[in-house]
Write an enzyme that holds these catalytic residues in place. Structure first.
Site, mmCIF file in Angstrom:
data_model
loop_
_atom_site.group_PDB
_atom_site.id
_atom_site.type_symbol
_atom_site.label_atom_id
_atom_site.label_comp_id
_atom_site.label_asym_id
_atom_site.label_seq_id
_atom_site.Cartn_x
_atom_site.Cartn_y
_atom_site.Cartn_z
ATOM 1 N N GLY A 120 31.539 27.123 11.056
ATOM 2 C CA GLY A 120 30.849 28.234 10.405
ATOM 3 C C GLY A 120 31.396 29.562 10.904
ATOM 4 N N GLY A 121 30.712 30.153 11.875
ATOM 5 C CA GLY A 121 31.038 31.502 12.368
ATOM 6 C C GLY A 121 32.509 31.745 12.632
ATOM 7 N N ASN A 128 33.367 26.607 6.695
ATOM 8 C CA ASN A 128 32.257 26.807 5.764
ATOM 9 C C ASN A 128 31.812 28.261 5.899
ATOM 10 O OD1 ASN A 128 29.897 26.831 4.336
ATOM 11 N ND2 ASN A 128 28.777 25.447 5.713
ATOM 12 N N TRP A 129 32.160 29.042 4.910
ATOM 13 C CA TRP A 129 31.869 30.484 4.983
ATOM 14 C C TRP A 129 30.405 30.797 4.715
ATOM 15 C CZ3 TRP A 129 36.457 33.573 2.319
ATOM 16 C CH2 TRP A 129 37.604 33.465 3.138
ATOM 17 N N LYS A 130 29.664 29.840 4.217
ATOM 18 C CA LYS A 130 28.248 30.073 3.874
ATOM 19 C C LYS A 130 28.163 31.326 2.979
ATOM 20 C CE LYS A 130 27.138 27.712 8.149
ATOM 21 N NZ LYS A 130 26.263 27.523 9.304
ATOM 22 N N GLU A 167 26.670 17.378 12.281
ATOM 23 C CA GLU A 167 26.310 18.734 12.696
ATOM 24 C C GLU A 167 24.895 18.715 13.273
ATOM 25 O OE1 GLU A 167 28.870 21.859 10.385
ATOM 26 O OE2 GLU A 167 26.960 21.581 9.389
ATOM 27 N N GLY A 213 25.194 27.442 14.617
ATOM 28 C CA GLY A 213 24.945 28.882 14.693
ATOM 29 C C GLY A 213 24.249 29.330 15.965
ATOM 30 N N HIS A 245 24.470 19.765 3.640
ATOM 31 C CA HIS A 245 24.463 20.624 4.832
ATOM 32 C C HIS A 245 23.020 20.832 5.289
ATOM 33 C CE1 HIS A 245 24.907 24.098 7.429
ATOM 34 N NE2 HIS A 245 26.185 23.773 7.522
ATOM 35 N N SER A 250 28.856 25.369 16.332
ATOM 36 C CA SER A 250 29.380 26.295 17.345
ATOM 37 C C SER A 250 30.771 25.907 17.847
ATOM 38 C CB SER A 250 28.385 26.433 18.509
ATOM 39 O OG SER A 250 27.150 26.943 18.037
ATOM 40 N N GLU A 284 21.494 23.342 6.222
ATOM 41 C CA GLU A 284 20.831 24.518 5.630
ATOM 42 C C GLU A 284 20.316 24.205 4.232
ATOM 43 O OE1 GLU A 284 24.048 27.267 6.332
ATOM 44 O OE2 GLU A 284 23.673 27.084 8.472
HETATM 45 P P1 13P Z 1 28.661 27.394 13.283
HETATM 46 O O1 13P Z 1 30.091 27.018 13.514
HETATM 47 O O2 13P Z 1 28.475 28.845 12.981
HETATM 48 O O3 13P Z 1 27.753 26.871 14.334
HETATM 49 O O4 13P Z 1 28.216 26.657 11.910
HETATM 50 C C1 13P Z 1 28.440 25.306 11.779
HETATM 51 C C2 13P Z 1 28.183 24.928 10.370
HETATM 52 O O5 13P Z 1 27.056 24.941 9.911
HETATM 53 C C3 13P Z 1 29.328 24.560 9.529
HETATM 54 O O6 13P Z 1 28.921 23.961 8.347
#
Ligand code: 13P
Length: 255
Positions: free
Chosen positions: A240-241, A9-11, A176, A182, A102, A219, A104
């Site tokens: 994510g990251g 997920n590149w956000k 999640e 994050g 998600h 993470s 967020e």
């Molecule tokens: P991180 O891997 O950066 O913690 O993010 C997880 C995430 O929100 C994937 O949707």
């Protein structure tokens, strides 16, 4: 046997150059490695929606093993909703997967359970495989009420699946925990496994949950992924990251 789902997920990150780097990174792997990855996992990138069509064309023209997903979808299917993107449009742009709910979106954009369910149904209707996210805040984890929080998030999802005859359709749940997203502080494999088994038991009241893919997010890195994915009920990861780095993402897909 559930096929693993590894989704990045590149956000609000990345650009066209990164899309090309990802296709190149996978294309440079030996054929045997690519075949092994393809056999064991669906490898999905969820870039911002504006890149989907062009990314899809590149994937098709290079026969890449990558698949595409959308990060979000409208609750609406058409009409006067400026800025929204319908599930059918995402499907036409090459998205085979779509994230709904998600944390967020739930927290920063105040999405309700009802909206998450509507988004999931719209994805199903457009033949886009929904990846529906759940996850508890740190307060619930510390208070020992993480399971009841997750159950409350799952029930509207599972009820809608059962009531609308969607129980046979493939979907995925992403667990999640918000405190792990994050933060660099992943859930331990045991914590994640315990919640995944609980999620499967809740979903099993409404569907045959043996084939349901339940993926972990928060993470995830190449360093912790092996231990997480060795767990019986962890069927992949939503990343994510680490999904923004081609090398790390290739490593994650190869676990
Ligand atoms: P991180 O891997 O950066 O913690 O993010 C997880 C995430 O929100 C994937 O949707």
């Amino acid at each position: 046997m559930r096929k693993r789902l590894i989704a990045g997920n590149w956000k609000l990150n990345g650009n066209w150059a990164l899309c090309e780097q990802f296709v190149d990174a996978f294309a440079s792997l030996p054929a045997a490695s690519l075949e092994a990855i393809k056999q064991q996992a669906d490898v999905v990138i969820c870039p911002t929606a504006v890149y989907l069509s062009r990314f899809d064309a590149l994937i098709q023209s290079t026969s890449s093993i990558l698949q595409l997903g959308a990060q979000d979808v409208s609750t609406e299917s058409q009409g006067a909703y400026t800025g929204e993107i319908a599930a059918s449009m995402l499907a036409e742009s090459g998205a085979g997967f779509g994230i709904a709910g998600h944390s967020e979106r739930r927290h920063r954009f105040a999405e309700t359970d009802q909206q998450v369910v509507q988004k999931m149904q719209n994805l199903f209707a457009a033949n886009v495989l929904p990846i529906v996210c759940v996850g508890e805040p740190i307060e619930q984890r510390e208070a020992g009420s993480a399971e009841s929080f997750i159950e409350a998030q799952l029930l509207p999802i599972a009820t809608a699946v059962a009531e609308h005859g969607l129980a046979e359709r493939p979907m995925a749940i992403a667990y999640e925990p918000i405190w792990a997203v994050g933060t660099g502080k992943s859930a331990t494999p045991e914590q994640a496994q315990s919640m995944h088994a609980f999620i499967r038991s809740v979903m099993a009241r409404f569907m045959d949950a043996d084939s349901l893919r339940i993926i972990y997010g928060g993470s995830v890195t190449p360093e912790n992924a092996t231990a997480l994915m060795a767990m019986a009920d962890i069927d992949g990861a939503l990343i994510g990251g680490a999904s923004l780095d081609p090398e790390q993402f290739v490593a994650l897909a190869s676990v």
